[in-house]
Structure formats: C-alpha cells, structure tokens
Design an enzyme around this catalytic site. Sequence first.
Site, PDB file in Angstrom:
ATOM      1  N   SER A  95      67.826-148.780 -47.035  1.00 27.28           N
ATOM      2  CA  SER A  95      66.478-148.528 -46.518  1.00 27.28           C
ATOM      3  C   SER A  95      65.755-147.490 -47.378  1.00 27.28           C
ATOM      4  CB  SER A  95      66.580-148.102 -45.049  1.00 27.28           C
ATOM      5  OG  SER A  95      65.335-148.176 -44.405  1.00 27.28           O
ATOM      6  N   ASP A 224      65.878-158.827 -40.657  1.00 24.87           N
ATOM      7  CA  ASP A 224      65.530-157.409 -40.735  1.00 24.87           C
ATOM      8  C   ASP A 224      64.166-157.209 -40.073  1.00 24.87           C
ATOM      9  OD1 ASP A 224      64.721-154.819 -41.564  1.00 24.87           O
ATOM     10  OD2 ASP A 224      65.943-154.962 -43.373  1.00 24.87           O
ATOM     11  N   HIS A 253      68.534-154.945 -39.814  1.00 23.64           N
ATOM     12  CA  HIS A 253      68.338-153.856 -40.772  1.00 23.64           C
ATOM     13  C   HIS A 253      69.553-152.940 -40.811  1.00 23.64           C
ATOM     14  CE1 HIS A 253      66.020-151.195 -43.330  1.00 23.64           C
ATOM     15  NE2 HIS A 253      66.279-150.175 -42.535  1.00 23.64           N
TER      16      HIS A 253
END
Length: 273
Positions: A95, A224, A253
């Site tokens: 991320s 995600d 995610h």
Amino acid sequence: MPYFTTSDGTEIYYTEQGEGQPVLFSHGWPLSSDAWQVELKVFADAGFRAIAHDRRGHGRSSRTYTGNDMSTYATDLAELVDHLDLHDLVVVGHSTGGGEVVRYAAQHGAGRVVKVATAGAVPPIMLQSATNPEGTSIEDLDNIRAGVLKDASQFWKDLSSPFYGANRPGAQVSQGARDDFWRQGMLVGLAAAYDCVKAFSETDQTEDLKSLDVPIFIAQGDDDQIVPIAAAAEKSIKLVKDGTLKVYPGAPHGIYGAYQNELDQDILDFIRR
C-alpha cells in the site's frame, strides 16, 4: 528496542530477524512493522535477514508533525539502509509502503537495491483526475481525512472491514485480525495519519516507476477496495522496464489468510530467481 535517529532528529523504530540477504518490509497506512510479523518469521526461516520499520508518525517511531510525505518517507528509509549498511537489498512494500519502496529504490537505491516487490501499492497515483479516471475521488479522500479527524478509533474499526474484505459474502477474516488493525491504527499520530492521506493519494510516482532499473514484482488482489487496481498495479506494470504482475482473484487489500500464504511464497520465489 532498536531505534535510529534520522538527520532531522526523528526516531525510527525497526526490528529484524534472521541472517542472510536483507529483505526490508515497508508497511501500509495506518499500520506499523507489526503488520509484517508473519513475514519476518517466514523470511528469516527461509534464510533471509528480514527487517521492518515503523514509518515516522506510526507505531513506535516519533509522532512527527512534519515530514509526512512520500519523499521524506523514502529519505528516512535511505538513512535506515545506510545505518544498517545493507547491500544486495530487496525491498517489499504494501500500500503506502509500496510507494515508499518504489521512491526509495528509484531515487536512493542505486548500488544497494537489487529487487523490489509491492502488494496493493499506491503508485503510480491514486487520485482520480481527467487522466486517471480509475482513481479515487478527492471527495472520498476528504471523507477519509474527516473520519480520521472526527473519531479515529471508530474509523479504524470501520475501515478494517473493506481493508480485509470482511464485507464480502463468505469472508474468512477473523475478528482478531480486524482488532489488530485497530490496535495498530491507534498507535499512529493524528497529524501523521491525516497528512499521510495526501502522501499516499496525490504523490505522482510515474517517473519513479519509469526510472527503476531493477526487477519489480507487482502484486494486487482484484477485489482490493482500498487502492483501485485499475489505477495501480494495472498501470504500474506498463511503466516499469522489468516487471512481473500477478493478480490474485478475490483477494482484498489487506494481506491475510490464503492470499498472504500465496503472496509470501511468490515473493520468495521472485527473490530466488
């Protein structure tokens, strides 16, 4: 606990396990190095020196009011790598951490970084625009900021659902994993949490990706709900010189469960190639 102090006086916490080629893990927002506890053991058991740090403002590092931007994050990482004198280095980022390691490798990693791996990473740019219609709208990002500012504790609890896909039929994520997301979120300083939204969403890393001269493994789940895959992995792979893209069907995610097991093995295989 091991700390080092950056050139601007920020104390950065880090942890490491194992011996061998170094693999450095960079966590997502609003987490800490604790997000990589499984990987620290798995990669150490596999014969690597596994290292993870708490980004400034997060976890056990200094709760900074300044420097909560992608370039400073990458500089902090460069100073940590210099402090530990790491070579033949593999950097792995999830991320926001994916943006951090890409910028670090592109702008500071020459002579040290040999491979990069990202999962659900924010590059090239997350913000929706006329040239990036697949991205996240500024209204949605402003809502994130408002949620953090109004009631961060409840916001982390709520965010853990789409983060791990707990809102999907048949989701297998445990309440314990969601509780640990909340626990880590509660360690981030409010200023850092708020400012990091701009850092992870509005930093254009197109040129960082183009300038990478080492192999990169780009991973993302096709479910995600946090970082849109069409604005992230699917665009990043078209910008890098030597990239491998793997899309994980149904994966969220957050790195958890079967997705985590498969991803970890894929990264190990990528490093060993």
